[in-house]
Write a protein that holds these residues in place. Structure first.
Motif, PDB file in Angstrom:
ATOM      1  N   GLN A 184     -64.749  -6.538  31.383  1.00 36.32           N
ATOM      2  CA  GLN A 184     -65.038  -7.259  30.145  1.00 36.32           C
ATOM      3  C   GLN A 184     -64.457  -8.672  30.104  1.00 36.32           C
ATOM      4  OE1 GLN A 184     -63.828  -5.401  26.477  1.00 36.32           O
ATOM      5  NE2 GLN A 184     -65.321  -6.535  25.295  1.00 36.32           N
TER       6      GLN A 184
ATOM      7  N   SER B  20     -63.186  -1.949  30.501  1.00 36.65           N
ATOM      8  CA  SER B  20     -62.612  -2.787  29.444  1.00 36.65           C
ATOM      9  C   SER B  20     -61.649  -3.822  29.997  1.00 36.65           C
ATOM     10  CB  SER B  20     -61.884  -1.917  28.420  1.00 36.65           C
ATOM     11  OG  SER B  20     -62.772  -1.074  27.737  1.00 36.65           O
TER      12      SER B  20
ATOM     13  N   SER C  23     -67.853  -0.412  26.152  1.00 38.37           N
ATOM     14  CA  SER C  23     -66.678  -1.182  26.583  1.00 38.37           C
ATOM     15  C   SER C  23     -66.976  -2.651  26.830  1.00 38.37           C
ATOM     16  CB  SER C  23     -66.091  -0.566  27.857  1.00 38.37           C
ATOM     17  OG  SER C  23     -65.646   0.756  27.619  1.00 38.37           O
TER      18      SER C  23
ATOM     19  N   MET D 212     -56.732  -2.831  23.552  1.00 39.27           N
ATOM     20  CA  MET D 212     -57.118  -1.641  24.299  1.00 39.27           C
ATOM     21  C   MET D 212     -55.952  -0.935  24.980  1.00 39.27           C
ATOM     22  SD  MET D 212     -60.154  -1.576  23.359  1.00 39.27           S
ATOM     23  CE  MET D 212     -60.429   0.005  24.166  1.00 39.27           C
TER      24      MET D 212
ATOM     25  N   ILE E 229     -58.653  -8.452  23.877  1.00 42.27           N
ATOM     26  CA  ILE E 229     -59.098  -7.212  24.528  1.00 42.27           C
ATOM     27  C   ILE E 229     -57.906  -6.431  25.060  1.00 42.27           C
ATOM     28  CG2 ILE E 229     -60.353  -6.289  26.524  1.00 42.27           C
ATOM     29  CD1 ILE E 229     -62.275  -8.728  26.177  1.00 42.27           C
TER      30      ILE E 229
END
Length: 408
Positions: A352, A348, A292, A395, A391
């Protein structure tokens, strides 16, 4: 700048023990910072340069080491890290656990370097002096570009050895795994990190609300998820006696792994660093965290294959080490990975964005969760970059389709 007590005589005494040479003489000591602003929320790294002579040699040996200190006790986050035993955990890892894991691997001829050597673990002063991996040509990969398949496979193979050695160590010498290694970010008997993680999740909510297409589909689901964020993540870490349990690195991403490269620029070996958050739970959580945070998109979409690679390498290493416990089937291991998938949602969408952040707004640790104008500006900046937008947009549909944004 080095602490006043860290003198040439102090270093000399530690090097004499490490090199087993009572006649070793330090000739010169100086230092340079090894971490900058934004790199030292948990601790401070200083590169120590030492010139010394061994008792049986005339030549002057020039070496560098890394001094690792905890953050200042005046820092707002200091109590948080003490509550989660971050510093003593890493000291235990370097002084006791990691050397024993390397010894176990050596029994079956696995000589891979699995950690930097600890020159000194000084609990009185709460510092460690570690081997500097830079002279051995270990470097970090680019955290923003992330890792291609060759880097990913090398890291997965390393994690399989790490997990296997830790599993066998836990079986042979359970006393070597102190209770602090059961404590994680989401342990229900501690709530220090709740404010940090919910603060970042609220920044995600503000961003999603500002995007009409995202808001209509995901905002209310994410708002409900916020209420149960810590509990869902805690469930992902829960294990029972039937589960395969091992010691995880706990923070395995591009900044905490270092690679050596061959003459063609291909990675040939990898060493993990930074063990402040090592924890005993299911090994698939290291995979979720790594996948992730650290993989390029064309690699990340191959997660099933990467889990399979880790499983076969882990099983092979456990069998080599004559592990006596139950090893799940590949099918069971893939189910285990899916069962703990909420952790990937958390990593994530919360971790991230700041791991790949390259914006101009720099914050202190408290800016992750405070409600001040400066903190809000910093939090929102994490979700203002093109990379963060990518992202979130990529996701959220995946997590939603898996049911991970629904009530669990």
């Amino acid at each position: 700048m080095l602490p006043e007590w860290l003198t040439e005589l102090y270093i000399q005494s530690k090097l004499r023990i490490y090199y087993k040479d009572n006649g070793l003489k330090v000739l010169k000591l100086w230092s340079k910072p090894a971490s900058g602003k934004g790199d030292n929320w948990v601790g401070v790294m200083t590169r120590i340069h030492v010139d010394f002579q061994r008792s049986n040699e005339n030549a002057v040996q020039k070496e560098t080491y890394l001094l690792k200190e905890g953050c200042s006790k005046d820092a707002p986050q200091s109590k948080l890290f003490i509550d989660y035993e971050v510093y003593t955990r890493e000291m235990d890892m370097y002084e006791f656990v990691l050397p024993k894991m390397s010894e176990i691997l050596l029994e079956v001829g696995i000589t891979d370097k699995m950690h930097a050597n600890a020159i000194c673990v000084d609990r009185e002063h709460e510092i460690m002096i570690l081997e500097d991996l830079a002279p051995l040509k270990y470097i970090n990969a680019d955290r923003v570009k992330q890792l291609d398949l060759s880097h990913a496979e090398l890291t997965i193979d390393m994690l399989a050895k790490f997990h296997a050695a830790a599993t066998v160590l836990k079986q042979r010498h359970p006393e070597s795994m102190p209770p602090k290694l059961l404590v994680n970010y989401f342990s229900r008997d501690r709530d220090g990190y709740k404010r940090v993680f919910t603060g970042l999740f609220k920044a995600l909510l503000r961003y999603v609300k500002s995007e009409p297409k995202l808001e209509s589909r995901y905002y209310h689901k994410l708002e409900r998820t916020l209420t149960n964020l810590m509990e869902y993540a805690a469930r992902a870490h829960d294990v029972n006696d039937q589960d395969l349990q091992t010691l995880l690195h706990g923070d395995c991403w591009t900044t905490n792994i270092m690679f050596q490269y061959d003459s063609q620029g291909q990675p040939r070996s990898v060493v993990p660093i930074d063990f402040q958050f090592s924890v005993i739970t299911s090994p698939v959580l290291d995979l979720h965290y790594f996948f992730s945070t650290s993989l390029q998109e064309d690699v990340r979409i191959r997660q099933l294959e990467l889990v399979q690679r880790h499983y076969y390498a882990l099983r092979q290493n456990l069998e080599k080490l004559n592990y006596k416990g139950n090893i799940p089937s590949l099918f069971e291991y893939q189910l285990e990975f899916q069962k703990r998938h909420f952790f990937a949602v958390f990593v994530s969408l919360v971790f991230q964005p700041f791991m790949v952040y390259q914006g101009e707004v720099l914050g202190e640790f408290v800016d992750f969760y405070e409600n001040t104008p400066q903190a809000i500006k910093f939090q929102d900046s994490l979700y203002s970059t093109a990379k963060a937008h990518e992202i979130v947009a990529k996701m959220l549909p995946i997590f939603d389709a898996k049911g991970l944004l629904d009530d669990q």
